[in-house]
Design a protein around this motif. Sequence first.
Motif, short mmCIF file in Angstrom:
data_model
loop_
_atom_site.label_atom_id
_atom_site.label_comp_id
_atom_site.label_asym_id
_atom_site.label_seq_id
_atom_site.Cartn_x
_atom_site.Cartn_y
_atom_site.Cartn_z
N PHE A 43 -8.02 -8.91 1.34
CA PHE A 43 -7.76 -8.11 2.52
C PHE A 43 -6.28 -7.90 2.78
O PHE A 43 -5.89 -6.91 3.38
N MET A 44 -5.43 -8.81 2.29
CA MET A 44 -3.99 -8.56 2.35
C MET A 44 -3.63 -7.37 1.45
O MET A 44 -2.83 -6.51 1.84
N VAL A 45 -4.23 -7.33 0.28
CA VAL A 45 -4.00 -6.19 -0.63
C VAL A 45 -4.50 -4.90 0.00
O VAL A 45 -3.82 -3.87 -0.03
N TYR A 46 -5.68 -4.94 0.60
CA TYR A 46 -6.24 -3.75 1.25
C TYR A 46 -5.32 -3.26 2.38
O TYR A 46 -5.13 -2.05 2.55
N MET A 47 -4.76 -4.17 3.15
CA MET A 47 -3.88 -3.77 4.25
C MET A 47 -2.57 -3.18 3.74
O MET A 47 -2.05 -2.22 4.32
N VAL A 48 -2.03 -3.72 2.65
CA VAL A 48 -0.81 -3.15 2.07
C VAL A 48 -1.08 -1.74 1.60
O VAL A 48 -0.28 -0.83 1.84
N VAL A 49 -2.21 -1.53 0.94
CA VAL A 49 -2.57 -0.18 0.48
C VAL A 49 -2.75 0.75 1.68
O VAL A 49 -2.29 1.90 1.66
N ALA A 50 -3.38 0.27 2.75
CA ALA A 50 -3.58 1.10 3.95
C ALA A 50 -2.23 1.46 4.57
O ALA A 50 -2.04 2.60 5.01
N ILE A 51 -1.31 0.52 4.60
CA ILE A 51 0.01 0.81 5.17
C ILE A 51 0.74 1.83 4.33
O ILE A 51 1.39 2.75 4.86
N ILE A 52 0.63 1.71 3.01
CA ILE A 52 1.25 2.70 2.13
C ILE A 52 0.61 4.07 2.33
O ILE A 52 1.29 5.10 2.34
N LEU A 53 -0.70 4.10 2.54
CA LEU A 53 -1.41 5.37 2.72
C LEU A 53 -1.19 6.00 4.09
O LEU A 53 -1.64 7.12 4.33
N THR A 54 -0.51 5.31 5.00
CA THR A 54 -0.23 5.93 6.30
C THR A 54 0.67 7.15 6.14
O THR A 54 0.70 8.00 7.02
N MET A 55 1.38 7.20 5.04
CA MET A 55 2.21 8.39 4.78
C MET A 55 1.35 9.62 4.57
O MET A 55 1.80 10.74 4.76
N VAL A 56 0.10 9.42 4.16
CA VAL A 56 -0.82 10.53 3.93
C VAL A 56 -1.80 10.66 5.10
O VAL A 56 -2.71 11.45 5.06
N LEU A 57 -1.64 9.84 6.12
CA LEU A 57 -2.45 9.80 7.34
C LEU A 57 -3.84 9.20 7.14
O LEU A 57 -4.51 8.93 8.12
N GLY A 59 -4.30 6.28 5.79
CA GLY A 59 -4.08 4.86 6.02
C GLY A 59 -4.19 4.45 7.47
O GLY A 59 -4.50 3.29 7.77
N ILE A 60 -3.95 5.36 8.40
CA ILE A 60 -4.07 5.03 9.83
C ILE A 60 -5.51 4.64 10.15
O ILE A 60 -5.76 3.63 10.80
N PHE A 61 -6.45 5.42 9.65
CA PHE A 61 -7.87 5.10 9.84
C PHE A 61 -8.21 3.78 9.17
O PHE A 61 -8.88 2.93 9.75
N LEU A 62 -7.75 3.60 7.93
CA LEU A 62 -8.03 2.37 7.19
C LEU A 62 -7.41 1.15 7.85
O LEU A 62 -8.01 0.07 7.86
#
Length: 96
Positions: A43-57, A59-62
């Motif tokens: 889940f730490m890996v999933y959160m890092v990916v979600a934070i990186i994907l916030t640039m594409v919007l 990640g905010i949902f994730l």
Amino acid sequence: MLIYLLSFFTTIIGPLIIWLLKKDESELIDHHGREYFNFTISFMVYMVVAIILTMVLVGIFLAFIIPVIGFIITIVGAVKAYHGEYYRLPLIFRIL
């Protein structure tokens, strides 16, 4: 079950102490300790990916959904451990 319940207060230290002290005494404690720490790493890996994907919007949902799923999985793991069942948590990497 205490491993999962302590994770709400101390994410790593409390569960780690219990797991290290009791893993040789019970195969069930060793199993759930490994599952919990694999869950934490995943889940730490999933959160890092979600934070990186916030640039594409996306990640905010994730970033909002991942902690809710983590909370639910932790509750289910605690209940299964309480009943003495060997439960494999879903959506995690098997590292340990």
